[in-house]
Write a protein that holds these residues in place. Structure first.
Motif, PDB file in Angstrom:
ATOM      1  N   ALA A  82      30.994  31.151  43.392  1.00 60.11           N
ATOM      2  CA  ALA A  82      30.701  30.623  42.064  1.00 60.11           C
ATOM      3  C   ALA A  82      30.737  31.750  41.029  1.00 60.11           C
ATOM      4  O   ALA A  82      30.181  32.820  41.268  1.00 60.11           O
ATOM      5  CB  ALA A  82      29.331  29.952  42.061  1.00 60.11           C
ATOM      6  N   GLY A  83      31.402  31.497  39.928  1.00 61.92           N
ATOM      7  CA  GLY A  83      31.489  32.479  38.854  1.00 61.92           C
ATOM      8  C   GLY A  83      32.675  33.423  38.962  1.00 61.92           C
ATOM      9  O   GLY A  83      32.968  34.141  38.022  1.00 61.92           O
ATOM     10  N   GLU A  84      33.339  33.444  40.121  1.00 62.84           N
ATOM     11  CA  GLU A  84      34.513  34.318  40.282  1.00 62.84           C
ATOM     12  C   GLU A  84      35.723  33.693  39.611  1.00 62.84           C
ATOM     13  O   GLU A  84      35.945  32.490  39.714  1.00 62.84           O
ATOM     14  CB  GLU A  84      34.822  34.526  41.770  1.00 62.84           C
ATOM     15  CG  GLU A  84      33.856  35.420  42.483  1.00 62.84           C
ATOM     16  CD  GLU A  84      33.937  36.874  42.052  1.00 62.84           C
ATOM     17  OE1 GLU A  84      35.037  37.452  42.078  1.00 62.84           O
ATOM     18  OE2 GLU A  84      32.892  37.429  41.685  1.00 62.84           O
ATOM     19  N   THR A  85      36.482  34.501  38.908  1.00 65.37           N
ATOM     20  CA  THR A  85      37.725  34.035  38.296  1.00 65.37           C
ATOM     21  C   THR A  85      38.860  34.966  38.696  1.00 65.37           C
ATOM     22  O   THR A  85      38.635  36.142  38.967  1.00 65.37           O
ATOM     23  CB  THR A  85      37.625  33.997  36.754  1.00 65.37           C
ATOM     24  OG1 THR A  85      37.293  35.299  36.292  1.00 65.37           O
ATOM     25  CG2 THR A  85      36.583  33.003  36.294  1.00 65.37           C
ATOM     26  N   VAL A  86      40.035  34.403  38.732  1.00 66.30           N
ATOM     27  CA  VAL A  86      41.215  35.176  39.116  1.00 66.30           C
ATOM     28  C   VAL A  86      42.063  35.378  37.877  1.00 66.30           C
ATOM     29  O   VAL A  86      42.490  34.405  37.249  1.00 66.30           O
ATOM     30  CB  VAL A  86      42.031  34.441  40.205  1.00 66.30           C
ATOM     31  CG1 VAL A  86      43.273  35.241  40.575  1.00 66.30           C
ATOM     32  CG2 VAL A  86      41.172  34.177  41.428  1.00 66.30           C
ATOM     33  N   GLY A  87      42.264  36.639  37.503  1.00 66.06           N
ATOM     34  CA  GLY A  87      43.097  36.947  36.345  1.00 66.06           C
ATOM     35  C   GLY A  87      44.559  37.008  36.760  1.00 66.06           C
ATOM     36  O   GLY A  87      44.876  37.443  37.859  1.00 66.06           O
ATOM     37  N   HIS A  88      45.415  36.535  35.908  1.00 61.45           N
ATOM     38  CA  HIS A  88      46.846  36.568  36.201  1.00 61.45           C
ATOM     39  C   HIS A  88      47.530  37.517  35.243  1.00 61.45           C
ATOM     40  O   HIS A  88      47.618  37.247  34.043  1.00 61.45           O
ATOM     41  CB  HIS A  88      47.453  35.165  36.079  1.00 61.45           C
ATOM     42  CG  HIS A  88      46.926  34.209  37.093  1.00 61.45           C
ATOM     43  ND1 HIS A  88      47.311  34.245  38.410  1.00 61.45           N
ATOM     44  CD2 HIS A  88      46.022  33.219  36.995  1.00 61.45           C
ATOM     45  CE1 HIS A  88      46.665  33.301  39.065  1.00 61.45           C
ATOM     46  NE2 HIS A  88      45.872  32.655  38.225  1.00 61.45           N
ATOM     47  N   ALA A  89      47.995  38.628  35.768  1.00 63.57           N
ATOM     48  CA  ALA A  89      48.704  39.612  34.948  1.00 63.57           C
ATOM     49  C   ALA A  89      50.150  39.159  34.780  1.00 63.57           C
ATOM     50  O   ALA A  89      50.757  38.631  35.686  1.00 63.57           O
ATOM     51  CB  ALA A  89      48.649  40.975  35.620  1.00 63.57           C
TER      52      ALA A  89
END
Length: 68
Positions: A60-67
């Protein structure tokens, strides 16, 4: 085989946003492992292995950034 849920941090995912199962986090032994399969966790926040039923889920709370 026991089905389990493995909670992952975004940093646990590879550069494509996924993991492979079997995975060291699932603590599978050689005698009960299955063929290596790629699971795309970043797309929906979780993925289930079709072989063993283990669910890999972002905490919960983790996000995946997309470069780009």
């Amino acid at each position: 085989m026991t089905k389990q849920t493995i909670e992952l941090l975004a940093k646990d995912l590879n550069h494509n946003g996924g993991v492979y199962c079997p995975n060291p986090a699932a603590d599978m032994k050689l005698w009960n492992s299955h063929p290596k399969v790629y699971l795309d966790v970043a797309r929906t926040g979780e993925a289930k292995c079709p072989y063993c039923g283990t669910v890999y889920r972002l905490k919960a709370g983790e996000t995946v950034g997309h470069a780009h």
